[in-house]
Design a protein around this motif. Structure first.
Motif, PDB file in Angstrom:
ATOM      1  N   MET A  76      -9.711   3.523  -1.181  1.00  0.00           N
ATOM      2  CA  MET A  76      -8.747   3.466  -0.341  1.00  0.00           C
ATOM      3  C   MET A  76      -8.921   5.324  -0.214  1.00  0.00           C
TER       4      MET A  76
ATOM      5  N   GLN B  72      -5.434  11.900  -7.303  1.00  0.00           N
ATOM      6  CA  GLN B  72      -4.940  10.212  -8.131  1.00  0.00           C
ATOM      7  C   GLN B  72      -5.074   9.913  -8.945  1.00  0.00           C
TER       8      GLN B  72
ATOM      9  N   ARG C 158       0.904  -1.191  -0.178  1.00  0.00           N
ATOM     10  CA  ARG C 158      -0.173  -0.031  -0.017  1.00  0.00           C
ATOM     11  C   ARG C 158       0.822   1.268  -0.255  1.00  0.00           C
TER      12      ARG C 158
ATOM     13  N   LEU D 251      -6.231  -0.851 -10.720  1.00  0.00           N
ATOM     14  CA  LEU D 251      -5.887  -0.107  -9.299  1.00  0.00           C
ATOM     15  C   LEU D 251      -5.982   1.048  -8.805  1.00  0.00           C
ATOM     16  N   ASP D 252      -6.402   1.864 -10.113  1.00  0.00           N
ATOM     17  CA  ASP D 252      -6.514   3.361  -9.139  1.00  0.00           C
ATOM     18  C   ASP D 252      -7.879   3.118  -8.972  1.00  0.00           C
TER      19      ASP D 252
ATOM     20  N   GLU E  80      -6.750   2.526  -5.478  1.00  0.00           N
ATOM     21  CA  GLU E  80      -6.750   3.173  -5.141  1.00  0.00           C
ATOM     22  C   GLU E  80      -7.616   4.231  -3.913  1.00  0.00           C
TER      23      GLU E  80
ATOM     24  N   ARG F  48       2.994   1.107 -11.683  1.00  0.00           N
ATOM     25  CA  ARG F  48       3.085   1.856 -10.136  1.00  0.00           C
ATOM     26  C   ARG F  48       4.392   2.112  -9.870  1.00  0.00           C
TER      27      ARG F  48
ATOM     28  N   HIS G  19      -4.507  12.807 -11.758  1.00  0.00           N
ATOM     29  CA  HIS G  19      -4.261  13.647 -12.523  1.00  0.00           C
ATOM     30  C   HIS G  19      -4.703  13.847 -13.502  1.00  0.00           C
TER      31      HIS G  19
END
Lengths: 243, 78
Positions: free
Chosen positions: B44, B14, A123, B37-38, B41, A172, B16
């Motif tokens: 989260m 997050q 994370r 995955l964005d 995120e 990432r 952009h």
């Protein structure tokens, strides 16, 4: 010093390969956190290696402990750049004699533990858009080994886990690789009989066992920025045994 | 609208994207260019900002900015 200003987290760092990796990382300028269930050895190792090295007692198969440890490390060091999933155990028995408990104990630590620690740390790596994860697999995860069905399955599992993580995290700037050591002179292989050792020596084209130093060198490369375009790979370190 | 501003700020940071693209109708993936995955995120980040837990099932449904705002307004009502 290729790891200047980096923070590295090494599981199973009290002894063996983990301690060797920790020592190498310290020499290369990293701040190193070693974790282990064995507090006595872990504390001693941290004292012996000297430098910016810190021991945390942690059972990697216990999710709560893992979360708490990672949290306090991030609080203390503000980030984790490098994760080395090294902790592992063996519990060798021929399949006919292997109980469910023998099986589960090895999977819980080697495979589930790797998952739990990675999950707890990724994370922050995602947030900081940087990470290097190196998982210590084994050649037996590729070729199998009599008496090690549980261990081989856990290491093969780590290889699949490595590749999936690599795909999920590639965007990432986080690389995830595995290394597959063959016979390395450690406590784990010390217990083998001379007969078994001689047998395996014949299978190794280079005709000798590897040293913890060899492992540390490869892990260092994969943990550094020199390997920034390598991800999802399994690199054997075995004197040519598996090719 | 304070909540919308918070949500927009998180999305801008997050993903952009320029703030004006973050409308209530905008879809995270199709319109704002998020990958899978964005979106995790983002969830989260919402959880952190608003101090709540969003289940996987609920998260799946939040595919537009508007749905996220409505959901968060609902959850943060005291």
């Amino acid at each position: 010093m290729v790891l200047e200003s980096k923070v590295a987290f090494i599981t199973g760092g009290a002894s063996g390969l983990g301690a060797g990796i920790a020592k190498k990382f310290i020499q290369e300028g990293a701040r190193v956190i070693i974790c282990d269930v064995d507090a006595e050895t872990g504390t001693k190792t941290a004292q012996q290696i000297e430098g910016n090295i810190h021991f945390y007692k942690m059972d990697i198969s216990d999710e709560e402990q893992v979360k708490k440890t990672v949290e306090s490390v991030v609080n203390e060091f503000s980030k984790i750049d490098i994760l080395i999933n090294n902790a592992g155990i063996t519990n060798d028995k021929l399949l006919l004699r292997m109980t469910k408990q023998d099986w589960e104990s090895v999977i819980a630590i080697n495979l589930t533990g790797t998952f739990l620690v990675t999950k707890a740390i990724m994370r922050d790596m995602i947030k900081q858009r940087y990470g290097r994860i190196v998982n210590i697999a084994s050649v037996v995860g590729l070729i199998g080994n009599p008496g090690q069905a549980n261990y081989a399955a856990s290491k093969a599992g780590i290889i699949g886990f490595t590749k999936s993580c690599a795909k999920e995290l590639a965007g990432r700037n986080i690389t995830v690789n595995a290394i597959a050591p063959g016979f390395i002179e450690t406590k784990m292989t010390e217990v083998l009989s001379d007969e078994v050792k001689q047998y395996y020596l014949k299978l190794i084209p280079m005709g000798k066992f590897g040293l913890p130093e060899d492992v540390a060198n490869l892990v260092l490369f994969l943990a550094s920025d020199q390997s920034s375009y390598i991800t999802g790979q399994v690199i054997c370190l075995d004197g040519g045994m598996v090719m | 609208m304070a909540l919308f501003d918070d949500v927009r700020n998180i999305i801008v940071e997050q993903l952009h994207v320029p703030p004006e693209k973050v409308t209530l109708e905008a879809k995270f993936i199709e319109d704002l260019g998020a990958d899978s995955l964005d979106t995790v995120e983002l969830i989260m980040a919402f959880e952190e900002k608003f101090n709540l837990q969003i289940s996987e099932e609920e998260a799946q449904k939040l595919d537009t900015v508007g749905k996220a705002v409505t959901y968060l307004e609902d959850k943060t009502k005291t």
